[in-house]
Design a protein around this motif. Sequence first.
Motif, PDB file in Angstrom:
ATOM      1  N   ALA A 203       0.826  -1.199   0.000  1.00  0.00           N
ATOM      2  CA  ALA A 203       0.000   0.000   0.000  1.00  0.00           C
ATOM      3  C   ALA A 203       0.866   1.258   0.000  1.00  0.00           C
ATOM      4  O   ALA A 203       0.556   2.243  -0.690  1.00  0.00           O
ATOM      5  N   ILE A 204       1.955   1.240   0.767  1.00  0.00           N
ATOM      6  CA  ILE A 204       2.883   2.379   0.780  1.00  0.00           C
ATOM      7  C   ILE A 204       3.529   2.542  -0.593  1.00  0.00           C
ATOM      8  O   ILE A 204       3.642   3.648  -1.123  1.00  0.00           O
ATOM      9  N   THR A 205       3.933   1.416  -1.182  1.00  0.00           N
ATOM     10  CA  THR A 205       4.570   1.452  -2.496  1.00  0.00           C
ATOM     11  C   THR A 205       3.645   2.030  -3.556  1.00  0.00           C
ATOM     12  O   THR A 205       4.046   2.884  -4.356  1.00  0.00           O
ATOM     13  N   LEU A 206       2.385   1.577  -3.588  1.00  0.00           N
ATOM     14  CA  LEU A 206       1.429   2.083  -4.573  1.00  0.00           C
ATOM     15  C   LEU A 206       1.168   3.570  -4.400  1.00  0.00           C
ATOM     16  O   LEU A 206       1.056   4.319  -5.380  1.00  0.00           O
ATOM     17  N   THR A 207       1.069   4.008  -3.156  1.00  0.00           N
ATOM     18  CA  THR A 207       0.860   5.431  -2.894  1.00  0.00           C
ATOM     19  C   THR A 207       2.011   6.249  -3.460  1.00  0.00           C
ATOM     20  O   THR A 207       1.802   7.263  -4.147  1.00  0.00           O
ATOM     21  N   LEU A 208       3.234   5.806  -3.205  1.00  0.00           N
ATOM     22  CA  LEU A 208       4.406   6.539  -3.672  1.00  0.00           C
ATOM     23  C   LEU A 208       4.549   6.471  -5.192  1.00  0.00           C
ATOM     24  O   LEU A 208       4.952   7.446  -5.830  1.00  0.00           O
ATOM     25  N   LEU A 209       4.201   5.334  -5.769  1.00  0.00           N
ATOM     26  CA  LEU A 209       4.297   5.182  -7.221  1.00  0.00           C
ATOM     27  C   LEU A 209       3.403   6.176  -7.952  1.00  0.00           C
ATOM     28  O   LEU A 209       3.796   6.763  -8.967  1.00  0.00           O
ATOM     29  N   LEU A 210       2.202   6.379  -7.444  1.00  0.00           N
ATOM     30  CA  LEU A 210       1.210   7.188  -8.156  1.00  0.00           C
ATOM     31  C   LEU A 210       1.244   8.667  -7.786  1.00  0.00           C
ATOM     32  O   LEU A 210       0.530   9.467  -8.370  1.00  0.00           O
ATOM     33  N   ARG A 211       2.094   9.036  -6.842  1.00  0.00           N
ATOM     34  CA  ARG A 211       2.180  10.445  -6.492  1.00  0.00           C
ATOM     35  C   ARG A 211       2.696  11.297  -7.649  1.00  0.00           C
ATOM     36  O   ARG A 211       2.350  12.467  -7.787  1.00  0.00           O
ATOM     37  N   SER A 212       3.546  10.722  -8.509  1.00  0.00           N
ATOM     38  CA  SER A 212       4.068  11.486  -9.645  1.00  0.00           C
ATOM     39  C   SER A 212       2.955  11.874 -10.613  1.00  0.00           C
ATOM     40  O   SER A 212       3.014  12.931 -11.255  1.00  0.00           O
ATOM     41  N   VAL A 213       1.909  11.029 -10.709  1.00  0.00           N
ATOM     42  CA  VAL A 213       0.763  11.351 -11.571  1.00  0.00           C
ATOM     43  C   VAL A 213       0.059  12.613 -11.058  1.00  0.00           C
ATOM     44  O   VAL A 213      -0.255  13.536 -11.820  1.00  0.00           O
ATOM     45  N   GLY A 214      -0.159  12.662  -9.759  1.00  0.00           N
ATOM     46  CA  GLY A 214      -0.781  13.842  -9.165  1.00  0.00           C
ATOM     47  C   GLY A 214       0.084  15.078  -9.300  1.00  0.00           C
ATOM     48  O   GLY A 214      -0.425  16.189  -9.512  1.00  0.00           O
TER      49      GLY A 214
ATOM     50  N   GLY B 101     -10.518   4.522   5.847  1.00  0.00           N
ATOM     51  CA  GLY B 101     -11.003   4.028   7.129  1.00  0.00           C
ATOM     52  C   GLY B 101     -12.251   3.178   7.039  1.00  0.00           C
ATOM     53  O   GLY B 101     -12.682   2.601   8.051  1.00  0.00           O
ATOM     54  N   PHE B 102     -12.863   3.076   5.863  1.00  0.00           N
ATOM     55  CA  PHE B 102     -14.102   2.303   5.714  1.00  0.00           C
ATOM     56  C   PHE B 102     -13.919   0.975   4.991  1.00  0.00           C
ATOM     57  O   PHE B 102     -14.842   0.161   4.956  1.00  0.00           O
ATOM     58  N   VAL B 103     -12.755   0.741   4.383  1.00  0.00           N
ATOM     59  CA  VAL B 103     -12.574  -0.478   3.595  1.00  0.00           C
ATOM     60  C   VAL B 103     -12.547  -1.712   4.503  1.00  0.00           C
ATOM     61  O   VAL B 103     -12.141  -1.650   5.662  1.00  0.00           O
ATOM     62  N   ASN B 104     -12.983  -2.835   3.940  1.00  0.00           N
ATOM     63  CA  ASN B 104     -13.036  -4.084   4.694  1.00  0.00           C
ATOM     64  C   ASN B 104     -12.265  -5.223   4.031  1.00  0.00           C
ATOM     65  O   ASN B 104     -12.276  -6.345   4.532  1.00  0.00           O
ATOM     66  N   SER B 105     -11.615  -4.934   2.917  1.00  0.00           N
ATOM     67  CA  SER B 105     -10.836  -5.974   2.247  1.00  0.00           C
ATOM     68  C   SER B 105      -9.486  -5.414   1.831  1.00  0.00           C
ATOM     69  O   SER B 105      -9.328  -4.203   1.631  1.00  0.00           O
ATOM     70  N   TYR B 106      -8.541  -6.307   1.685  1.00  0.00           N
ATOM     71  CA  TYR B 106      -7.181  -5.907   1.320  1.00  0.00           C
ATOM     72  C   TYR B 106      -7.145  -5.251  -0.058  1.00  0.00           C
ATOM     73  O   TYR B 106      -6.495  -4.214  -0.250  1.00  0.00           O
ATOM     74  N   SER B 107      -7.851  -5.817  -1.030  1.00  0.00           N
ATOM     75  CA  SER B 107      -7.848  -5.261  -2.394  1.00  0.00           C
ATOM     76  C   SER B 107      -8.465  -3.866  -2.418  1.00  0.00           C
ATOM     77  O   SER B 107      -7.975  -2.972  -3.123  1.00  0.00           O
ATOM     78  N   ALA B 108      -9.546  -3.666  -1.654  1.00  0.00           N
ATOM     79  CA  ALA B 108     -10.167  -2.344  -1.596  1.00  0.00           C
ATOM     80  C   ALA B 108      -9.226  -1.332  -0.959  1.00  0.00           C
ATOM     81  O   ALA B 108      -9.139  -0.171  -1.388  1.00  0.00           O
ATOM     82  N   PHE B 109      -8.500  -1.780   0.054  1.00  0.00           N
ATOM     83  CA  PHE B 109      -7.547  -0.895   0.725  1.00  0.00           C
ATOM     84  C   PHE B 109      -6.461  -0.450  -0.251  1.00  0.00           C
ATOM     85  O   PHE B 109      -6.115   0.735  -0.311  1.00  0.00           O
TER      86      PHE B 109
ATOM     87  N   GLY C 169      -6.721  -0.272  -3.480  1.00  0.00           N
ATOM     88  CA  GLY C 169      -7.339   0.606  -4.470  1.00  0.00           C
ATOM     89  C   GLY C 169      -7.471   2.036  -3.962  1.00  0.00           C
ATOM     90  O   GLY C 169      -7.127   2.993  -4.669  1.00  0.00           O
ATOM     91  N   VAL C 170      -7.970   2.183  -2.739  1.00  0.00           N
ATOM     92  CA  VAL C 170      -8.148   3.521  -2.160  1.00  0.00           C
ATOM     93  C   VAL C 170      -6.802   4.201  -1.956  1.00  0.00           C
ATOM     94  O   VAL C 170      -6.649   5.398  -2.233  1.00  0.00           O
ATOM     95  N   ARG C 171      -5.799   3.454  -1.484  1.00  0.00           N
ATOM     96  CA  ARG C 171      -4.479   4.065  -1.266  1.00  0.00           C
ATOM     97  C   ARG C 171      -3.805   4.452  -2.576  1.00  0.00           C
ATOM     98  O   ARG C 171      -3.014   5.394  -2.628  1.00  0.00           O
ATOM     99  N   SER C 172      -4.124   3.758  -3.653  1.00  0.00           N
ATOM    100  CA  SER C 172      -3.598   4.144  -4.965  1.00  0.00           C
ATOM    101  C   SER C 172      -4.167   5.491  -5.397  1.00  0.00           C
ATOM    102  O   SER C 172      -3.440   6.383  -5.847  1.00  0.00           O
ATOM    103  N   LEU C 173      -5.485   5.648  -5.257  1.00  0.00           N
ATOM    104  CA  LEU C 173      -6.122   6.935  -5.582  1.00  0.00           C
ATOM    105  C   LEU C 173      -5.629   8.034  -4.648  1.00  0.00           C
ATOM    106  O   LEU C 173      -5.456   9.188  -5.067  1.00  0.00           O
ATOM    107  N   PHE C 174      -5.409   7.667  -3.400  1.00  0.00           N
ATOM    108  CA  PHE C 174      -4.876   8.610  -2.432  1.00  0.00           C
ATOM    109  C   PHE C 174      -3.504   9.112  -2.881  1.00  0.00           C
ATOM    110  O   PHE C 174      -3.169  10.302  -2.725  1.00  0.00           O
ATOM    111  N   GLY C 175      -2.686   8.219  -3.450  1.00  0.00           N
ATOM    112  CA  GLY C 175      -1.367   8.611  -3.918  1.00  0.00           C
ATOM    113  C   GLY C 175      -1.434   9.685  -4.993  1.00  0.00           C
ATOM    114  O   GLY C 175      -0.635  10.632  -4.993  1.00  0.00           O
ATOM    115  N   ILE C 176      -2.405   9.564  -5.928  1.00  0.00           N
ATOM    116  CA  ILE C 176      -2.572  10.579  -6.972  1.00  0.00           C
ATOM    117  C   ILE C 176      -2.916  11.925  -6.347  1.00  0.00           C
ATOM    118  O   ILE C 176      -2.349  12.964  -6.701  1.00  0.00           O
ATOM    119  N   ALA C 177      -3.846  11.907  -5.404  1.00  0.00           N
ATOM    120  CA  ALA C 177      -4.255  13.153  -4.753  1.00  0.00           C
ATOM    121  C   ALA C 177      -3.115  13.760  -3.949  1.00  0.00           C
ATOM    122  O   ALA C 177      -2.864  14.966  -3.990  1.00  0.00           O
TER     123      ALA C 177
END
Length: 477
Positions: free
Chosen positions: A62-73, A105-113, A115-123
């Motif tokens: 999740a940390i890796t995906l966030t950092l990867l997509l920050r350049s897009v934002g 804070g609302f996700v209940n599955s690993y894949s959803a988590f 996904g949200v952290r990836s979008l968070f990275g862009i923002a």
Amino acid sequence: MAPAFLTNLIPKRELRTQGRPLLVALGTVTLVQWGHFWTGVSLSVNSLAAQFGRSTHDITTAITLTLLLRSVGAVIFGIASDRYGRKWPLIINLVMVAIMELGSGFVNSYSAFLGVRSLFGIAMGGIWGLAASTALENLPVEVRGLASGVMQQGYAVGYLLAAVINLFLVPEVSVAWRALFWTGSGISLFAAAIRLILPESEIFIRAKKAELAAGKTTKNKTKVFIHETKEMLKSHWLLVIYSILLMTGFNFLSHGSQDLYPTYLENSKGFSTHDATVSTIIGNCGAVAGGAIAGWVSQYIGRRLTIIVFVLLIGAFIPLWIVPSSFAALSAGAFCIQFGVQGAWGVIPIQLAEMSPPAFRATFPGVAYQVGNMVSSASAQIEATGGDNLRTTLNGKDVPDYATVQGILIGVVAAFVLIVTIFGPENHSSHFEKHKTAFEEGGGRDDAFIEDEDTPVQEVSEEDSVRDEKEKQAENA
């Protein structure tokens, strides 16, 4: 009435004539201090692993995906800021961050988590470049070093706040780790509200008035912006490569020393979650102190020399960071390492702003910073994988040897940053605020200064000279 320390640092004339820009700059620094509350995953690795039934290595994805997509934002929001202005792109950016933090804070599955952290990275990717350019271009040259150090430590202040919430709130509520993300959402929204009540950057107000007077339309300005961007890239492609190398080293330095640090204390040193969090807080106190001091020092001894001094401090304190086993010694090591790491980092906003093509102060530093983040995005996973393969014993139990892994990584990266910094450029005390914006013709050139800049300055100077003379006579009387 300005605070006493500002009147000592900033000439009286600057305080009288730049009240509005100073308000924008100081307000932006404030919101960044609160808005960098984005470190929940680092503090919750073990809790998230238990929640989703995954390994430490999987959670660090999740940390890796966030950092990867920050350049897009960084690209999206940086271009929007240099083209349309500083205010609204940053507000939109902060609101998006708040939404993604809430969703985390609302996700209940690993894949959803993931996904949200990836979008968070862009923002998240757009925040740094927009905030840094807004703050620094609205401050006098004399205080930009100090402001750079203070602003950059918004990350450390946010991490510190997150650690305090993790220490006192999370154990007391039934939602546990989710409260950390929800609190972060509220703080990011609060930061957006602060920016909402502050005016646009003075530089863009001037540029838009000039373009309106010249009869330029939105279509014309976009065409000019695209042309000037191409011209800038033709002239500065080597600088682009250098900046990415520099920021790759710096991001490995910060993420390598922070992202897995609480997990390292718990798994390799046997600390409780409470003690690991307290040690993290102590480390971030060192970060805040180091960033502010280094930024201030850089105003006098230069940007590169300051970075070199603080990187050497990192190397000196690595043994204290990894060898001891007691809480006191390891916390002292955390303070000293983060004093060095974030001290060197405190110079980066102004160093990048001064050496960047002046009209692209949001896009260029922001993209370089986030591409460096992208390259270093696997730092936590590298350490987790290293811990899987390099083992030690703790109280007779086989555990990951994160101490050795982190010591080696930070030592190598510190040497890399030292070399890149020594051979890099410096443009100390650049007056980039006097440059044309990216949607004005010629803005892509380094020498494209505002043609009529001298007129208002002369008018103000005559008025101020009379006022200063009266003040001097009054003081003598």
